[in-house]
Motif scaffolding. Structure first.
Motif, PDB file in Angstrom:
ATOM      1  N   ALA A 139      25.550  53.894  31.685  1.00 54.83           N
ATOM      2  CA  ALA A 139      26.910  54.293  32.050  1.00 54.83           C
ATOM      3  C   ALA A 139      27.935  53.612  31.146  1.00 54.83           C
ATOM      4  CB  ALA A 139      27.176  53.955  33.511  1.00 54.83           C
ATOM      5  N   GLN A 140      27.716  52.348  30.834  1.00 55.96           N
ATOM      6  CA  GLN A 140      28.627  51.644  29.924  1.00 55.96           C
ATOM      7  C   GLN A 140      28.607  52.289  28.535  1.00 55.96           C
ATOM      8  OE1 GLN A 140      26.900  47.739  30.659  1.00 55.96           O
ATOM      9  NE2 GLN A 140      28.854  46.958  31.437  1.00 55.96           N
ATOM     10  N   LYS A 141      27.413  52.649  28.092  1.00 58.25           N
ATOM     11  CA  LYS A 141      27.310  53.302  26.775  1.00 58.25           C
ATOM     12  C   LYS A 141      28.059  54.624  26.755  1.00 58.25           C
ATOM     13  CE  LYS A 141      22.797  51.424  25.503  1.00 58.25           C
ATOM     14  NZ  LYS A 141      21.356  51.742  25.551  1.00 58.25           N
ATOM     15  N   GLY A 188      31.758  45.041  40.009  1.00 55.35           N
ATOM     16  CA  GLY A 188      30.539  44.524  39.403  1.00 55.35           C
ATOM     17  C   GLY A 188      29.831  45.479  38.462  1.00 55.35           C
ATOM     18  N   SER A 189      30.449  46.619  38.174  1.00 54.00           N
ATOM     19  CA  SER A 189      29.771  47.607  37.336  1.00 54.00           C
ATOM     20  C   SER A 189      29.895  47.282  35.850  1.00 54.00           C
ATOM     21  CB  SER A 189      30.300  49.011  37.632  1.00 54.00           C
ATOM     22  OG  SER A 189      31.676  49.081  37.369  1.00 54.00           O
ATOM     23  N   GLY A 190      30.692  46.262  35.529  1.00 54.38           N
ATOM     24  CA  GLY A 190      30.770  45.829  34.134  1.00 54.38           C
ATOM     25  C   GLY A 190      31.879  46.479  33.324  1.00 54.38           C
ATOM     26  N   LYS A 191      33.008  46.627  33.943  1.00 56.23           N
ATOM     27  CA  LYS A 191      34.147  47.218  33.238  1.00 56.23           C
ATOM     28  C   LYS A 191      34.731  46.269  32.200  1.00 56.23           C
ATOM     29  CE  LYS A 191      36.353  47.957  37.059  1.00 56.23           C
ATOM     30  NZ  LYS A 191      35.302  47.587  38.018  1.00 56.23           N
ATOM     31  N   THR A 192      34.758  44.985  32.563  1.00 49.71           N
ATOM     32  CA  THR A 192      35.383  44.021  31.669  1.00 49.71           C
ATOM     33  C   THR A 192      34.736  44.047  30.286  1.00 49.71           C
ATOM     34  OG1 THR A 192      35.670  42.655  33.618  1.00 49.71           O
ATOM     35  CG2 THR A 192      36.133  41.626  31.512  1.00 49.71           C
ATOM     36  N   LEU A 193      33.430  44.200  30.310  1.00 45.08           N
ATOM     37  CA  LEU A 193      32.706  44.225  29.059  1.00 45.08           C
ATOM     38  C   LEU A 193      33.091  45.450  28.228  1.00 45.08           C
ATOM     39  CD1 LEU A 193      30.582  42.465  27.775  1.00 45.08           C
ATOM     40  CD2 LEU A 193      28.892  44.125  28.529  1.00 45.08           C
ATOM     41  N   VAL A 194      33.240  46.563  28.898  1.00 47.05           N
ATOM     42  CA  VAL A 194      33.655  47.778  28.202  1.00 47.05           C
ATOM     43  C   VAL A 194      35.035  47.558  27.584  1.00 47.05           C
ATOM     44  CG1 VAL A 194      34.343  50.186  28.530  1.00 47.05           C
ATOM     45  CG2 VAL A 194      32.261  49.326  29.618  1.00 47.05           C
ATOM     46  N   LYS A 224      34.591  33.121  26.545  1.00 49.43           N
ATOM     47  CA  LYS A 224      33.200  32.686  26.519  1.00 49.43           C
ATOM     48  C   LYS A 224      32.317  33.700  25.783  1.00 49.43           C
ATOM     49  CE  LYS A 224      29.898  30.610  29.646  1.00 49.43           C
ATOM     50  NZ  LYS A 224      29.529  31.211  30.927  1.00 49.43           N
ATOM     51  N   PHE A 225      32.525  34.981  26.105  1.00 44.00           N
ATOM     52  CA  PHE A 225      31.761  36.027  25.405  1.00 44.00           C
ATOM     53  C   PHE A 225      31.949  35.914  23.887  1.00 44.00           C
ATOM     54  CE2 PHE A 225      31.414  39.032  29.182  1.00 44.00           C
ATOM     55  CZ  PHE A 225      30.040  39.141  29.122  1.00 44.00           C
ATOM     56  N   LEU A 226      33.181  35.571  23.488  1.00 43.06           N
ATOM     57  CA  LEU A 226      33.504  35.605  22.061  1.00 43.06           C
ATOM     58  C   LEU A 226      33.301  34.267  21.362  1.00 43.06           C
ATOM     59  CD1 LEU A 226      36.754  37.786  22.059  1.00 43.06           C
ATOM     60  CD2 LEU A 226      34.396  38.494  21.633  1.00 43.06           C
ATOM     61  N   PRO A 245      24.611  47.167  36.739  1.00 39.24           N
ATOM     62  CA  PRO A 245      23.617  46.528  35.870  1.00 39.24           C
ATOM     63  C   PRO A 245      22.316  46.347  36.634  1.00 39.24           C
ATOM     64  CG  PRO A 245      25.712  45.389  35.678  1.00 39.24           C
ATOM     65  CD  PRO A 245      25.860  46.400  36.769  1.00 39.24           C
ATOM     66  N   PRO A 246      21.193  46.392  35.919  1.00 43.42           N
ATOM     67  CA  PRO A 246      19.892  46.366  36.594  1.00 43.42           C
ATOM     68  C   PRO A 246      19.657  45.058  37.342  1.00 43.42           C
ATOM     69  CG  PRO A 246      19.640  46.112  34.218  1.00 43.42           C
ATOM     70  CD  PRO A 246      21.063  46.456  34.467  1.00 43.42           C
ATOM     71  N   GLY A 247      18.777  45.124  38.322  1.00 44.10           N
ATOM     72  CA  GLY A 247      18.380  43.911  39.026  1.00 44.10           C
ATOM     73  C   GLY A 247      19.255  43.571  40.211  1.00 44.10           C
ATOM     74  N   ARG A 248      20.329  44.303  40.390  1.00 43.33           N
ATOM     75  CA  ARG A 248      21.173  44.010  41.546  1.00 43.33           C
ATOM     76  C   ARG A 248      20.572  44.648  42.789  1.00 43.33           C
ATOM     77  NH1 ARG A 248      26.526  44.216  39.205  1.00 43.33           N
ATOM     78  NH2 ARG A 248      26.489  42.578  37.626  1.00 43.33           N
ATOM     79  N   LYS A 249      20.502  43.866  43.848  1.00 40.12           N
ATOM     80  CA  LYS A 249      20.017  44.448  45.100  1.00 40.12           C
ATOM     81  C   LYS A 249      21.222  44.880  45.920  1.00 40.12           C
ATOM     82  CE  LYS A 249      15.847  41.607  45.433  1.00 40.12           C
ATOM     83  NZ  LYS A 249      16.091  40.368  44.674  1.00 40.12           N
ATOM     84  N   VAL A 275      37.109  37.568  41.092  1.00 40.18           N
ATOM     85  CA  VAL A 275      36.511  36.256  40.858  1.00 40.18           C
ATOM     86  C   VAL A 275      34.988  36.368  40.887  1.00 40.18           C
ATOM     87  CG1 VAL A 275      36.628  33.836  41.472  1.00 40.18           C
ATOM     88  CG2 VAL A 275      38.439  35.370  42.177  1.00 40.18           C
ATOM     89  N   ASP A 276      34.358  35.756  39.920  1.00 45.78           N
ATOM     90  CA  ASP A 276      32.936  35.980  39.717  1.00 45.78           C
ATOM     91  C   ASP A 276      32.115  34.706  39.907  1.00 45.78           C
ATOM     92  OD1 ASP A 276      30.673  37.308  39.132  1.00 45.78           O
ATOM     93  OD2 ASP A 276      31.128  37.676  37.025  1.00 45.78           O
ATOM     94  N   VAL A 277      31.386  34.629  41.013  1.00 44.44           N
ATOM     95  CA  VAL A 277      30.504  33.485  41.258  1.00 44.44           C
ATOM     96  C   VAL A 277      29.125  34.022  41.652  1.00 44.44           C
ATOM     97  CG1 VAL A 277      30.169  31.352  42.586  1.00 44.44           C
ATOM     98  CG2 VAL A 277      32.489  32.163  42.115  1.00 44.44           C
TER      99      VAL A 277
END
Ligand code: ADP
Ligand code: MG
Length: 699
Positions: free
Chosen positions: A273-275, A300-306, A340-342, A451-455, A555-557
């Motif tokens: 989906a991100q791709k 949690g779907s990873g928008k920030t990364l996009v 941090k990513f960068l 993202p994979p692995g999430r229950k 907030v991400d913990v």
């Protein structure tokens, strides 16, 4: 040209200057047109008659045929009232008037058959109706009144002046008789016949005086369609216009930074989906047209990364980017995550919020105007500040529902000639119908995959009697090394009260878990304090975080796996979903526990039930809109679109909205400036009615 409907309401027979003043003051009705567009909120079937023997005080409205047996004025002064004993052969009841007692007595006639209409109640064991509507049979023969009686919302002030719903019925009847043959069609003839719509005049007549349900349905359809169609036409024309008038920067290459990040820095594989979304964005920014894209994706779907990767594309093409967040905490967090990513990429990223110091600002401003800084992250201080970029090419707006269309527009002004590309991200899924309206001028991308692995998060609803089990559960999770959020509601009447509520909660928690380090965060803390408390939790120094909804966004913990929401019945559905999104970010099974009191409203029950049933943010958004209605949803107020819908309902009329949008889109494709003879009527319509939108700026 002033038409029939433009006439001053005071000239309508039966209105006059006094009533006109009241109508204007209470309902903003100034003209014949305003009145005729004041639609009923319900209809009562007047074909149904009851027997007095059947009536009980719980019935909403009743209609009875019968005769007055006796009429007596009782009491004196304030307490004076007129009581009529009314009978239909099956029993008797009382009709009571407290006002215009003498006048009523003189005008009622013991020999005549009456139709009585009103709301029954009970007093001293007898059924009565206070201030009933009375109609004698002869009068009824003369009047073409429909089978359904329309009801209008009226204010207390209006009722005091005898301008009640019934009076409005009469005034409306007068208006409609006068209007016959004078209401011009407002939709193109081709469209009317293609969709088999009834004419505007018919629709406006029927909506006030329906004769049967089929007509009423047609009238409502016609009026709803027109209302939604004009909004869509407006939004799509705006988009069309913007795409034609404004060029966009062209980001043609995928270069060094993007590729290096993708190959060496990205710690995981992108989801499909991100791709897909990144592809859509790349297509947008490489077209010479300004991008205006809404990126929807559940928490949690990873928008920030996009967003980050889109910013890297901008960098690779020599442009600066900024990312705007609704709160300081969130801006700070984005700044941390992105830095941090960068790390090691050798890029310069800045943070600007309301609490940035003057000296920091100065440094930032310089780095931005020289072009040395590639990415700026901040709150809306970003707009207000005298920030000038060397070449701003991309604006990312996170959690857009808190930014309005107008604020978006102000960002464009940072570049004089060519507006930057705009990517709007929202984690609050917006029901399709609402997205088509509030964000109707944007293209929409959806990340529909986590993202994979999430229950999936397990959600439960408990009452206070399960407190002990819940505490045991918390204990067990803590022993497994997990962390816990406990959220208290904002009662919002006073910040002091909220704080008290929270502090009490904090005390309960520390009493129940005296050996566990517990932190607290709320909106009244200074940003540094908040940040501090959050950091401690993030680093695992504190194990339980007692908070208000300030933790709602972003907030991400990952190690926090339990979200307890206290007095959950007080939260809105999208807020509950948003809060739940704070857990389930790591590999562990996560839980959301909704605590509520026993006595909760049906609506709260539905909200909590929906949370337990599904994790799907879009489904939740749809339910939320059905329960609350679109006007209540966050963001619609500030949207600037003008949600003053008179008849359509975004929660219920999704089908009509879709039709309206398709038709508007086809029509604009054929005739973008509405210049064809058949379509001119639309241009007139938009120019006169849609005052919040400057249509003339387009043509
Ligand atoms: P959102 O902003 O959509 O709520 P985030 O961008 O904060 O979501 O992402 C949530 C978490 O998932 C972050 O910790 C992020 O690093 C991580 N993440 C994002 N994309 C992926 C991916 N493709 N695979 C694994 N983890 C991911
Ligand atoms: Mg986010």
């Amino acid at each position: 040209m002033a038409g029939f409907l433009d006439q001053d309401i005071k000239f309508l027979p039966g209105v006059g200057p006094k009533r006109a003043e009241t109508l204007t003051k209470e309902l903003k009705i100034k003209t014949f047109g305003d009145l005729i567009y004041y639609f009923p909120y319900k209809y009562i079937d007047r074909t149904k008659f009851y027997k007095i023997s059947e009536i009980h005080a719980q019935m909403p409205y009743i209609q009875i045929k019968g005769k007055i047996q006796s009429l007596d004025i009782v009491g004196t002064g304030n307490k004076q009232r007129l009581t009529a004993r009314f009978s239909d052969g099956t029993g008797s009841m009382d009709l009571i008037w407290f006002q215009s007692v003498k006048w009523q007595k003189e005008n009622l006639d013991i020999s005549k058959q009456y139709i009585v209409f009103g709301k029954p109640s009970e007093f001293n064991g007898r059924i009565n109706v206070v201030h009933p509507e009375m109609e004698n049979e002869e009068e009824k023969q003369l009047k073409p009144s429909g089978m359904f009686q329309a009801f209008y919302i009226t204010s207390e002030n209006m009722k005091k002046k005898y301008l009640n719903s019934r009076t409005l019925n009469k005034i409306m009847l007068m208006l409609i008789q006068l209007a016959k043959g004078k209401i011009r069609e407002t939709l193109p003839g081709k469209l009317v016949s293609k969709l088999k719509l009834i004419s505007l005049e018919e629709a406006l007549t029927i909506i006030h005086i329906p004769e049967n349900t089929v007509d009423l349905k047609n009238a409502r359809f016609r009026l709803k369609f027109e209302e939604l169609f004009l909004i869509q036409l407006k939004i799509l024309a705006l988009k069309h216009h913007r795409e034609n008038k404004f060029k966009g920067f062209r980001f043609e290459k995928i270069g060094y930074n993007f590729n290096r990040f993708y190959a060496d820095f990205l710690p995981f594989e992108l989801t499909e989906a991100q791709k897909k979304v990144l592809k859509e964005i790349r297509r947008d920014v490489n077209r010479n047209i300004q991008m205006n894209r809404l990126l929807q994706g559940d928490v949690g779907s990873g928008k920030t990364l996009v967003a980050l990767m889109t910013m890297l594309i901008a960098t690779d093409n020599g442009f600066q980017s900024c990312l705007m967040a609704p709160t300081e905490i969130l801006a700070q967090q984005h700044f941390n995550t992105i830095s941090k990513f960068l790390e090691g990429m050798g890029m310069k990223v800045g943070l600007l919020t309301g609490s940035s110091k003057q000296a920091e600002r100065k440094v930032l401003h310089e780095a931005l105007s020289s072009g040395e800084m590639q990415i700026l992250i901040g709150t809306h201080a970003l707009i207000e500040d005298a920030v000038s970029f060397q070449n701003l090419g991309l604006v990312v707006i996170d959690e857009q529902h808190r930014f309005g269309v107008a604020q978006r527009a102000r960002l464009w002004q940072k570049n004089e000639l060519i507006p930057p590309h705009v990517l709007v991200m929202t984690a609050t899924p917006i029901p399709r119908t609402l997205a088509m309206t509030v964000y109707g001028d944007l293209d929409v991308s959806v990340i529909d995959e986590l993202p994979p692995g999430r229950k999936p998060i397990e959600t439960h609803h408990f009452f206070e009697n399960r407190r002990k089990q819940v505490n045991n559960f918390i204990r067990q999770q803590l022993e497994n090394g997990r962390q816990i959020y406990i959220v208290y509601p904002l009662i919002s009447e006073s910040e002091k009260m909220d704080l008290k509520n929270l502090e009490e909660g904090f005390r309960h928690v520390t009493e129940a878990f005296p050996d566990v380090r517990t932190g607290m965060v709320h909106g009244r803390m200074k940003p540094v304090q908040k940040e501090n408390a959050m950091q401690k939790f993030k680093q695992g120094e504190t194990k339980i975080m007692v908070a208000t909804t300030v933790i709602e966004v972003g907030v991400d913990v990952p190690n926090a796996s339990v979200m307890i929401i206290e007095s959950a019945e007080r939260f809105g559905l999208s807020q509950l979903h948003q809060l739940r999104g704070r857990v389930g970010r790591g590999a562990e099974q996560s839980y959301c526990i909704l605590m509520s009191s026993y006595k909760i409203s049906n609506e709260s029950r539905k909200r909590l039930g929906t949370m337990v049933r599904t994790n799907d943010g879009f489904e939740i958004a749809e339910v939320d809109m059905k329960l609350r209605g679109p006007g209540d949803l966050e963001g619609t107020q500030q949207s600037g679109i003008g949600f003053d819908l008179k008849i359509a309902n975004l929660g219920k009329d999704g089908e009509i909205l879709k039709l309206a949008r398709d038709i508007a889109s086809d029509l604009l494709a054929e005739d973008p400036l509405l210049q064809k003879a058949d379509n001119r009527v639309l241009l007139d319509n938009l120019k006169t009615k849609q005052t919040d939108f400057n249509w003339s700026s387009i043509s």
